[in-house]
Design an enzyme around this catalytic site. Structure first.
Site, PDB file in Angstrom:
ATOM      1  N   ASN A   9       0.828  -1.041   0.120  1.00  0.00           N
ATOM      2  CA  ASN A   9      -0.049  -0.010  -0.117  1.00  0.00           C
ATOM      3  C   ASN A   9       0.881   1.154   0.125  1.00  0.00           C
ATOM      4  O   ASN A   9       1.463   1.591   0.918  1.00  0.00           O
ATOM      5  CB  ASN A   9      -0.917  -0.012   1.391  1.00  0.00           C
ATOM      6  CG  ASN A   9      -1.839   1.286   1.286  1.00  0.00           C
ATOM      7  OD1 ASN A   9      -1.729   1.908   0.194  1.00  0.00           O
ATOM      8  ND2 ASN A   9      -2.468   1.377   2.662  1.00  0.00           N
ATOM      9  N   TRP A  10       1.056   1.803  -1.166  1.00  0.00           N
ATOM     10  CA  TRP A  10       1.940   2.824  -1.443  1.00  0.00           C
ATOM     11  C   TRP A  10       1.482   4.325  -0.805  1.00  0.00           C
ATOM     12  O   TRP A  10       2.309   5.339  -0.473  1.00  0.00           O
ATOM     13  CB  TRP A  10       2.333   3.268  -2.804  1.00  0.00           C
ATOM     14  CG  TRP A  10       3.172   2.046  -3.329  1.00  0.00           C
ATOM     15  CD1 TRP A  10       3.542   0.964  -2.925  1.00  0.00           C
ATOM     16  CD2 TRP A  10       3.624   2.237  -4.841  1.00  0.00           C
ATOM     17  NE1 TRP A  10       4.367   0.160  -3.806  1.00  0.00           N
ATOM     18  CE2 TRP A  10       4.564   0.904  -4.941  1.00  0.00           C
ATOM     19  CE3 TRP A  10       3.640   3.029  -5.783  1.00  0.00           C
ATOM     20  CZ2 TRP A  10       5.063   0.616  -6.176  1.00  0.00           C
ATOM     21  CZ3 TRP A  10       4.349   2.853  -7.046  1.00  0.00           C
ATOM     22  CH2 TRP A  10       5.001   1.573  -7.325  1.00  0.00           C
ATOM     23  N   LYS A  11       0.181   4.249  -0.385  1.00  0.00           N
ATOM     24  CA  LYS A  11      -0.402   5.557   0.170  1.00  0.00           C
ATOM     25  C   LYS A  11      -0.242   6.562  -0.794  1.00  0.00           C
ATOM     26  O   LYS A  11      -0.144   6.536  -1.936  1.00  0.00           O
ATOM     27  CB  LYS A  11      -0.123   5.571   1.567  1.00  0.00           C
ATOM     28  CG  LYS A  11      -0.155   4.262   2.408  1.00  0.00           C
ATOM     29  CD  LYS A  11      -0.028   4.580   4.132  1.00  0.00           C
ATOM     30  CE  LYS A  11      -0.100   3.279   4.690  1.00  0.00           C
ATOM     31  NZ  LYS A  11      -0.257   3.173   6.098  1.00  0.00           N
ATOM     32  N   HIS A  94      -9.385   1.559   4.547  1.00  0.00           N
ATOM     33  CA  HIS A  94      -8.315   1.739   5.180  1.00  0.00           C
ATOM     34  C   HIS A  94      -8.477   2.467   6.368  1.00  0.00           C
ATOM     35  O   HIS A  94      -9.429   3.513   6.350  1.00  0.00           O
ATOM     36  CB  HIS A  94      -7.086   2.193   4.250  1.00  0.00           C
ATOM     37  CG  HIS A  94      -5.908   2.032   5.066  1.00  0.00           C
ATOM     38  ND1 HIS A  94      -5.524   3.083   5.800  1.00  0.00           N
ATOM     39  CD2 HIS A  94      -4.949   1.255   4.962  1.00  0.00           C
ATOM     40  CE1 HIS A  94      -4.208   2.774   6.279  1.00  0.00           C
ATOM     41  NE2 HIS A  94      -3.753   1.524   5.628  1.00  0.00           N
ATOM     42  N   GLU A  96      -6.907   4.942   7.460  1.00  0.00           N
ATOM     43  CA  GLU A  96      -6.510   6.182   7.260  1.00  0.00           C
ATOM     44  C   GLU A  96      -7.873   6.948   6.908  1.00  0.00           C
ATOM     45  O   GLU A  96      -8.124   8.044   6.853  1.00  0.00           O
ATOM     46  CB  GLU A  96      -5.285   6.493   6.519  1.00  0.00           C
ATOM     47  CG  GLU A  96      -3.941   6.193   7.334  1.00  0.00           C
ATOM     48  CD  GLU A  96      -2.978   5.430   6.611  1.00  0.00           C
ATOM     49  OE1 GLU A  96      -2.883   5.606   5.530  1.00  0.00           O
ATOM     50  OE2 GLU A  96      -1.986   5.038   7.198  1.00  0.00           O
ATOM     51  N   GLU A 166      -5.783  -4.921  10.517  1.00  0.00           N
ATOM     52  CA  GLU A 166      -4.723  -3.771  10.752  1.00  0.00           C
ATOM     53  C   GLU A 166      -5.038  -3.071  12.047  1.00  0.00           C
ATOM     54  O   GLU A 166      -5.824  -2.030  12.039  1.00  0.00           O
ATOM     55  CB  GLU A 166      -4.699  -2.703   9.585  1.00  0.00           C
ATOM     56  CG  GLU A 166      -4.333  -3.235   8.201  1.00  0.00           C
ATOM     57  CD  GLU A 166      -3.873  -2.278   7.262  1.00  0.00           C
ATOM     58  OE1 GLU A 166      -2.489  -2.554   6.856  1.00  0.00           O
ATOM     59  OE2 GLU A 166      -4.316  -1.346   6.868  1.00  0.00           O
ATOM     60  N   GLY A 172       2.479   2.161  10.639  1.00  0.00           N
ATOM     61  CA  GLY A 172       3.339   3.054  10.680  1.00  0.00           C
ATOM     62  C   GLY A 172       3.865   3.596  11.972  1.00  0.00           C
ATOM     63  O   GLY A 172       4.740   4.404  12.005  1.00  0.00           O
ATOM     64  N   SER A 211       3.170  -2.161  10.371  1.00  0.00           N
ATOM     65  CA  SER A 211       4.432  -2.298  10.432  1.00  0.00           C
ATOM     66  C   SER A 211       5.143  -3.811  10.293  1.00  0.00           C
ATOM     67  O   SER A 211       6.076  -4.026  10.798  1.00  0.00           O
ATOM     68  CB  SER A 211       4.912  -1.970  11.977  1.00  0.00           C
ATOM     69  OG  SER A 211       4.623  -0.518  11.947  1.00  0.00           O
ATOM     70  N   GLY A 232       2.730  -0.953   4.214  1.00  0.00           N
ATOM     71  CA  GLY A 232       2.818   0.399   4.051  1.00  0.00           C
ATOM     72  C   GLY A 232       4.293   0.724   3.684  1.00  0.00           C
ATOM     73  O   GLY A 232       4.944   0.710   2.805  1.00  0.00           O
ATOM     74  N   GLY A 233       4.874   1.246   4.963  1.00  0.00           N
ATOM     75  CA  GLY A 233       6.087   1.735   4.619  1.00  0.00           C
ATOM     76  C   GLY A 233       7.334   0.725   4.151  1.00  0.00           C
ATOM     77  O   GLY A 233       8.184   1.427   2.985  1.00  0.00           O
TER      78      GLY A 233
HETATM   79  P1  PGA Z   1       2.577   0.107   7.663  1.00  0.00           P
HETATM   80  O1  PGA Z   1       1.222   0.352   6.983  1.00  0.00           O
HETATM   81  O2  PGA Z   1       3.152  -1.111   7.150  1.00  0.00           O
HETATM   82  O3  PGA Z   1       3.444   1.276   7.289  1.00  0.00           O
HETATM   83  O4  PGA Z   1       2.524  -0.017   9.224  1.00  0.00           O
HETATM   84  C1  PGA Z   1       0.454  -0.879   6.599  1.00  0.00           C
HETATM   85  C2  PGA Z   1      -1.104   0.023   6.243  1.00  0.00           C
HETATM   86  O5  PGA Z   1      -1.506   0.786   6.527  1.00  0.00           O
HETATM   87  O6  PGA Z   1      -1.792  -0.658   5.230  1.00  0.00           O
END
Ligand code: PGA
Length: 247
Positions: A9-11, A94, A96, A166, A172, A211, A232-233
């Site tokens: 997930n590149w966001k 998601h 966010e 999640e 993050g 994470s 994500g990251g």
């Molecule tokens: P993260 O994000 O791996 O940076 O914790 C995961 C996500 O939000 O899908």
């Protein structure tokens, strides 16, 4: 047998130039992946990413889709627009989106239904906040979000849906749920799916996200209920993402 699925997930990261660089580096690194691999890129990168990965083992994903077919919904994106560009998977709900943009279970449900109708495969995200976890509400939150997201969705569609568990406090932050905690909560989600759909729930893939990285991927992926990851990251660096994918 559930085939594991690991999605980046590149966001809101990566311009077109950065997308090219990242995929150029990533494609050769993960050629031998045994799991299904997806990259959920920003809208502006969908066309170029789709072009670059079309003859590879990487599948194309987006990060949201609107419930309406088209119309006056400034800044939203329709399923037809994504399908036209070859998108296969789409992240929906998601945390966010839920936290910063007020997305409700009803919106998540609407987006998922439209995605399915148009042939897109939703990756539906659920998860509790830190306050909810500390308040002992984890099970209630994830079962409510799951039941809300799947309202009116038939059992035949389940094969085309992935759930991502999640925990919001792990996204993050560098804090990962222990593999046991992640496994236990995913079991709660699977049990809720079984309550709603019976045996069909067994075939559903449920990812962990929060994470997840090269250091903890193998341990998480070894858990019986964890069928993949939403990353994500660690999906923003080719080497890190490849190590997660090759766990
Ligand atoms: P993260 O994000 O791996 O940076 O914790 C995961 C996500 O939000 O899908």
């Amino acid at each position: 047998m559930r085939i594991p699925i690991i999605a980046g997930n590149w966001k809101m990261n990566n311009t077109i130039r950065e997308t090219k660089e990242l995929l150029d580096a990533l494609i050769p690194l993960i050629r031998d992946a045994k799991c299904e691999v997806v990259v959920c890129v920003p809208y502006t990168s969908i066309a170029v990413a789709g072009d670059m990965i079309k003859d590879t083992n990487i599948k194309l994903g987006a990060q949201n889709v609107h419930w309406a077919g088209k119309g006056a919904f400034t800044a939203e994106i329709s399923a037809d627009m994504l399908v036209e560009l070859g998108v296969e998977y789409v992240i929906i709900g998601h945390s966010e989106r839920r936290q910063y943009f007020g997305e409700t279970d009803a919106m998540v449900n609407g987006r998922a239904k439209t995605a399915l109708l148009k042939g897109l495969k939703p990756i539906i995200c659920v998860g509790e906040t830190l306050a909810e976890r500390e308040g002992g509400l984890t099970e209630k939150v994830v079962t409510t979000q799951t039941a809300g997201a799947f309202n009116g969705i038939d059992a035949e569609s389940l094969a085309n849906i992935v759930i991502a568990y999640e925990p919001v406090w792990a996204i993050g932050t560098g804090k990962t749920a222990t593999s046991q905690d992640a496994n236990d909560t995913i079991k709660v989600i699977r049990d809720e799916m079984a309550r709603l759909y019976g045996a069909a729930a067994d075939a559903m893939r449920i990812q962990y996200g929060g994470s997840m990285n090269p250091k903890n991927a193998a341990e998480l992926m070894a858990m019986p209920e964890i069928d993949g990851g939403l990353i994500g990251g660690a999906s923003l660096k080719a080497e890190d993402f490849s190590k997660v994918v090759l766990y």
